[in-house]
Design an enzyme around this catalytic site. Structure first.
Site, PDB file in Angstrom:
ATOM      1  N   SER A   1       0.829  -1.172   0.028  1.00 24.55           N
ATOM      2  CA  SER A   1       0.076  -0.057   0.014  1.00 24.55           C
ATOM      3  C   SER A   1       0.879   1.400   0.082  1.00 24.55           C
ATOM      4  O   SER A   1       1.648   1.481  -0.880  1.00 24.55           O
ATOM      5  CB  SER A   1      -0.972   0.032   1.440  1.00 24.55           C
ATOM      6  OG  SER A   1      -2.014   1.032   1.267  1.00 24.55           O
TER       7      SER A   1
ATOM      8  N   ASP B   1      -6.223   1.988  -3.396  1.00 20.11           N
ATOM      9  CA  ASP B   1      -7.375   1.807  -2.572  1.00 20.11           C
ATOM     10  C   ASP B   1      -8.026   2.980  -1.763  1.00 20.11           C
ATOM     11  O   ASP B   1      -8.858   2.990  -0.791  1.00 20.11           O
ATOM     12  CB  ASP B   1      -7.585   0.479  -1.719  1.00 20.11           C
ATOM     13  CG  ASP B   1      -6.213   0.543  -0.675  1.00 20.11           C
ATOM     14  OD1 ASP B   1      -5.536   1.348  -0.793  1.00 20.11           O
ATOM     15  OD2 ASP B   1      -6.532  -0.480  -0.016  1.00 20.11           O
TER      16      ASP B   1
ATOM     17  N   GLU C   1     -13.033   6.092   6.011  1.00 15.94           N
ATOM     18  CA  GLU C   1     -12.124   6.501   6.700  1.00 15.94           C
ATOM     19  C   GLU C   1     -11.589   7.893   6.660  1.00 15.94           C
ATOM     20  O   GLU C   1     -11.555   8.163   5.238  1.00 15.94           O
ATOM     21  CB  GLU C   1     -11.092   5.436   6.919  1.00 15.94           C
ATOM     22  CG  GLU C   1     -11.311   4.299   7.688  1.00 15.94           C
ATOM     23  CD  GLU C   1     -10.136   3.642   8.184  1.00 15.94           C
ATOM     24  OE1 GLU C   1     -10.144   3.179   9.321  1.00 15.94           O
ATOM     25  OE2 GLU C   1      -9.396   2.971   7.250  1.00 15.94           O
ATOM     26  N   ALA C   2     -11.263   8.475   7.438  1.00 19.90           N
ATOM     27  CA  ALA C   2     -10.953  10.123   6.951  1.00 19.90           C
ATOM     28  C   ALA C   2      -9.423   9.742   6.171  1.00 19.90           C
ATOM     29  O   ALA C   2      -9.298  10.691   5.355  1.00 19.90           O
ATOM     30  CB  ALA C   2     -10.342  10.752   8.410  1.00 19.90           C
ATOM     31  N   ASN C   3      -8.909   8.704   6.285  1.00 21.42           N
ATOM     32  CA  ASN C   3      -7.575   8.555   5.392  1.00 21.42           C
ATOM     33  C   ASN C   3      -7.999   8.419   3.790  1.00 21.42           C
ATOM     34  O   ASN C   3      -7.029   8.328   3.231  1.00 21.42           O
ATOM     35  CB  ASN C   3      -6.710   7.410   5.988  1.00 21.42           C
ATOM     36  CG  ASN C   3      -7.388   6.206   5.916  1.00 21.42           C
ATOM     37  OD1 ASN C   3      -8.255   5.876   5.150  1.00 21.42           O
ATOM     38  ND2 ASN C   3      -6.884   5.143   6.782  1.00 21.42           N
TER      39      ASN C   3
ATOM     40  N   ARG D   1      -6.401   6.050  21.765  1.00 13.45           N
ATOM     41  CA  ARG D   1      -6.512   4.465  21.360  1.00 13.45           C
ATOM     42  C   ARG D   1      -5.073   4.061  21.045  1.00 13.45           C
ATOM     43  O   ARG D   1      -4.206   4.493  20.632  1.00 13.45           O
ATOM     44  CB  ARG D   1      -7.261   4.360  20.270  1.00 13.45           C
ATOM     45  CG  ARG D   1      -7.025   5.000  19.071  1.00 13.45           C
ATOM     46  CD  ARG D   1      -8.167   4.605  17.862  1.00 13.45           C
ATOM     47  NE  ARG D   1      -7.466   3.251  17.236  1.00 13.45           N
ATOM     48  CZ  ARG D   1      -6.619   3.099  16.368  1.00 13.45           C
ATOM     49  NH1 ARG D   1      -5.849   4.113  15.810  1.00 13.45           N
ATOM     50  NH2 ARG D   1      -6.274   2.156  15.815  1.00 13.45           N
ATOM     51  N   PRO D   2      -4.965   2.760  21.598  1.00  9.64           N
ATOM     52  CA  PRO D   2      -3.537   2.181  21.247  1.00  9.64           C
ATOM     53  C   PRO D   2      -3.466   2.033  19.580  1.00  9.64           C
ATOM     54  O   PRO D   2      -4.766   1.357  19.099  1.00  9.64           O
ATOM     55  CB  PRO D   2      -3.625   0.707  22.048  1.00  9.64           C
ATOM     56  CG  PRO D   2      -5.281   0.532  22.313  1.00  9.64           C
ATOM     57  CD  PRO D   2      -5.892   1.580  22.252  1.00  9.64           C
ATOM     58  N   SER D   3      -2.405   2.258  18.969  1.00  9.83           N
ATOM     59  CA  SER D   3      -2.473   1.811  17.564  1.00  9.83           C
ATOM     60  C   SER D   3      -2.399   0.442  17.154  1.00  9.83           C
ATOM     61  O   SER D   3      -1.872  -0.316  18.108  1.00  9.83           O
ATOM     62  CB  SER D   3      -0.929   2.370  17.010  1.00  9.83           C
ATOM     63  OG  SER D   3      -0.778   1.823  15.727  1.00  9.83           O
TER      64      SER D   3
HETATM   65  C1  16G Z   1      -4.581  -0.164   8.838  1.00  8.99           C
HETATM   66  C2  16G Z   1      -6.274  -0.133   8.377  1.00  8.99           C
HETATM   67  C3  16G Z   1      -6.840   1.255   8.258  1.00  8.99           C
HETATM   68  C4  16G Z   1      -6.539   1.677   9.520  1.00  8.99           C
HETATM   69  C5  16G Z   1      -5.179   1.803  10.026  1.00  8.99           C
HETATM   70  C6  16G Z   1      -5.072   2.356  11.484  1.00  8.99           C
HETATM   71  C7  16G Z   1      -7.216  -1.956   6.852  1.00  8.99           C
HETATM   72  C8  16G Z   1      -7.071  -2.368   5.294  1.00  8.99           C
HETATM   73  N1  16G Z   1      -6.417  -0.870   7.288  1.00  8.99           N
HETATM   74  O1  16G Z   1      -3.916   0.409   7.937  1.00  8.99           O
HETATM   75  O2  16G Z   1      -8.219   0.948   8.101  1.00  8.99           O
HETATM   76  O3  16G Z   1      -6.998   3.252   9.391  1.00  8.99           O
HETATM   77  O4  16G Z   1      -4.814   0.578  10.041  1.00  8.99           O
HETATM   78  O5  16G Z   1      -3.854   2.338  11.928  1.00  8.99           O
HETATM   79  O6  16G Z   1      -8.010  -2.196   7.831  1.00  8.99           O
HETATM   80  P1  16G Z   1      -3.670   2.600  13.459  1.00  8.99           P
HETATM   81  O7  16G Z   1      -4.383   1.530  14.376  1.00  8.99           O
HETATM   82  O8  16G Z   1      -2.170   2.464  13.480  1.00  8.99           O
HETATM   83  O9  16G Z   1      -4.010   3.730  13.910  1.00  8.99           O
HETATM   84 ZN    ZN Z   2      -3.779   1.118   0.027  1.00  8.65          ZN
END
Ligand code: 16G
Ligand code: ZN
Length: 548
Positions: A68, A284, A374-376, A502-504
């Site tokens: 990605s 995506d 998602e905001a992303n 939140r925990p990442s």
């Molecule tokens: C992953 C997730 C994405 C989420 C991100 C949060 C999928 C395909 N991808 O990349 O949706 O926004 O994790 O990351 O589910 P974080 O938990 O480190 O904040």
């Molecule tokens: Zn991607």
């Protein structure tokens, strides 16, 4: 049932793909992801696992090689389930287990999977395979092929595709062509037919101009949008930058870079008021952006896309007179202004779920029409079978009023335009362009629908991030003791304040989000919450420093 002996052939094939590292690797929310050079044995094993899953489901399973938005040296793999959705959670655990066993234990673990899942190994297995443009991908693809063939499965290798294109192929095949035809041309034809019908003969409409500048992240999205463009009859002119001919994948470009850095990608002219978009490395995700006359950078992220799409679908549903329940799914990261706008102005119900595409997708399926983003910038729309049939009937029902029939027809075409399996940057781009065209909007008109609340995200390092436990779709913490009360007291001080932690799921850190009426207050609130996390959840290293 196959015993360990059955997998002797796998053991021999595995000798070409030995596990050379002791490091454990996890199948996370986005599959396995690490340096490309560490993945050969993982790919081989995922080939075997995909074939076994194909036997279990008696359907085609997909395997996508991509990392990605990660740097070019990284790579990864995600498996795709029969309807084009992401791999079921229980199998994520099996995938992790299989990736980490020693070479000698491989047959025994495979035999366990076969017996515990009740897999009939006599069923023919078929796996659809694709990869993005990373240099390490071709040899990793061969490892997957070797894995599938080790248990006599069949591989259809599509070569280079975007992630959502592979999801599309899997869905097409398993729905016997009802969803479309499982070829690249089938994908372009399905989406472009719908797009051209929605656009009609007129290309320019009021303040909408059919020109777009696109940042292809130097990845697969750039290659595939060129193909799509050939099908658009010049109704949309896409000027492509970062097309991979010289720059490096995701390097200072791409949707993640633009979203995180809040700046335009390198390699693109900075001209005021021009509509621009950016894909991520496997196409995506998409975000839009532009520069104001005074040079200020304006980002239109997943929240802005979600509200545009949900608002437009709501208008069509109302005009069609059909009884359809429409909802929008967001996460706690959605800007508070977007949630108020969609709830109060557009009157579309909003649900909030924990971070991660599968949570959003799953919730969206509860509506007749579920929009999620998602905001992303990752998101799509899902339509229930019942509603697809209802819309198809209404679009051909001459007893309806002209307006109703027209709205139903547009809804039908919109269904054709959307890749319902997963967020798809190409499909989302065509959808946004359709809506802007239909409304006669410039990108500024779109942005003016509501103003984002200023916000700030920070990271805090703690000894053990699992001490942070959350509830209410990650909007509140239940542990450690006293943290939520402390956050509540801080939020209270700032007008329009909101904060959560939140925990990442992807990094060993705790994430902090805050928003407030002014940027200064959002920065201060985020900082103060970080300090509480540091103090109450076992912070390590330097204490958070106040904003400048
Ligand atoms: C992953 C997730 C994405 C989420 C991100 C949060 C999928 C395909 N991808 O990349 O949706 O926004 O994790 O990351 O589910 P974080 O938990 O480190 O904040
Ligand atoms: Zn991607």
């Amino acid at each position: 049932m196959a015993g360990t002996g059955y997998f002797a052939a796998v053991k021999i094939a595995a000798e070409k793909h030995p596990r050379l590292r002791e490091k454990t690797i996890q199948y996370g929310t986005a599959g396995f992801r690490t340096k490309g050079e560490e993945l050969d044995h993982v790919m081989f094993r995922m080939g075997v696992l995909a074939a076994l899953r194909s036997q279990l489901k008696r359907a085609v399973i997909g395997a996508m090689i991509t990392a990605s938005h990660n740097p070019e040296e990284d790579n990864g793999v995600k498996l795709v389930d029969p309807l084009g959705e992401m791999l079921e959670a229980a199998w994520e655990k099996l995938a992790t287990k299989l990736a980490n066993v020693s070479d000698s234990d491989l047959p025994a673990v495979l035999s366990d999977i076969v017996s515990s899942c009740g897999i009939d190994t006599a069923v023919p297995a078929q796996v659809f395979l694709a990869r993005d443009t990373r240099p390490s991908s071709p040899s990793l693809a061969q490892a997957i092929i070797d894995g599938v063939q080790a248990i006599k499965g069949e591989v259809k290798d599509y070569g280079i595709l975007t992630t959502p294109q592979l999801h599309f192929m899997v869905r097409c095949e398993n729905s016997q062509g009802q969803y479309g035809s499982q070829t690249e041309n089938g994908y372009y034809t399905k989406l472009s037919n719908a797009f051209l019908k929605l656009r009609g003969h007129e290309h320019q409409n009021e303040r909408y101009h059919p020109q777009l500048r696109l940042d292809g992240a130097n990845g697969v999205g750039a290659l595939k949008i060129k193909e799509m463009q050939k099908h658009l009859n010049n109704s949309l002119q896409i000027e492509l930058f970062n097309d991979g001919s010289s720059g490096k994948l995701n390097y200072m470009c791409g949707a993640d870079y633009v979203k995180v850095q809040q700046t335009a990608p390198n390699g693109m002219p900075k001209e005021a008021r021009v509509r621009c978009a950016s894909f991520d490395g496997d196409a995506d995700r998409i975000v839009y952006f532009y520069q104001e006359k005074n040079g200020t950078f304006k980002l239109l992220d997943g929240d802005k896309i979600a509200t545009l799409v949900a608002g437009y679908l709501k208008e069509l549903v109302n005009s069609s007179g059909l009884n359809i329940n429409l909802g929008l799914v967001q996460t706690a990261y959605a800007n508070g202004s977007s949630t108020s706008y969609i709830t109060n102005e557009l009157q579309v119900p909003v649900a909030c779920v924990p971070t991660g595409v599968k949570h959003l997708h799953h919730k969206a399926l509860e509506y007749d029409i579920g929009v999620y983003f998602e905001a992303n910038g990752h998101g799509t729309v899902v339509f229930s079978e019942k509603i697809q049939d209802m819309v198809l009937m209404a679009a051909n029902d001459s007893s309806l009023s002209k307006d109703q029939e027209h709205a139903a027809r547009r809804l039908l075409w919109i269904i054709g335009l959307i890749n319902q399996t997963v967020g798809d940057a190409i499909s989302d781009l065509l959808l946004v362009e359709t809506i802007l065209h239909s409304k006669g909007w410039s990108i500024e008109d779109w942005n003016d629908a509501y103003t984002d609340l200023p916000n700030r995200q920070l990271k805090v390092k703690v000894k053990d991030r699992t001490v942070i436990q959350t509830t209410d779709a990650e909007r509140k913490t239940t542990s450690p003791k006293g943290l939520q009360e402390a956050i509540d007291a801080l939020v209270e001080k700032y007008p329009d304040g909101r904060a959560f932690v939140r925990p990442s799921g992807t990094e060993d850190i705790v994430r902090v989000y805050a928003e407030a009426e002014t940027q200064k207050n959002a920065d201060m609130l985020a900082h103060e919450v970080s300090v509480e996390v540091y103090n109450l959840a076992g912070g390590v290293g330097e204490k958070p420093t106040p904003p400048q």
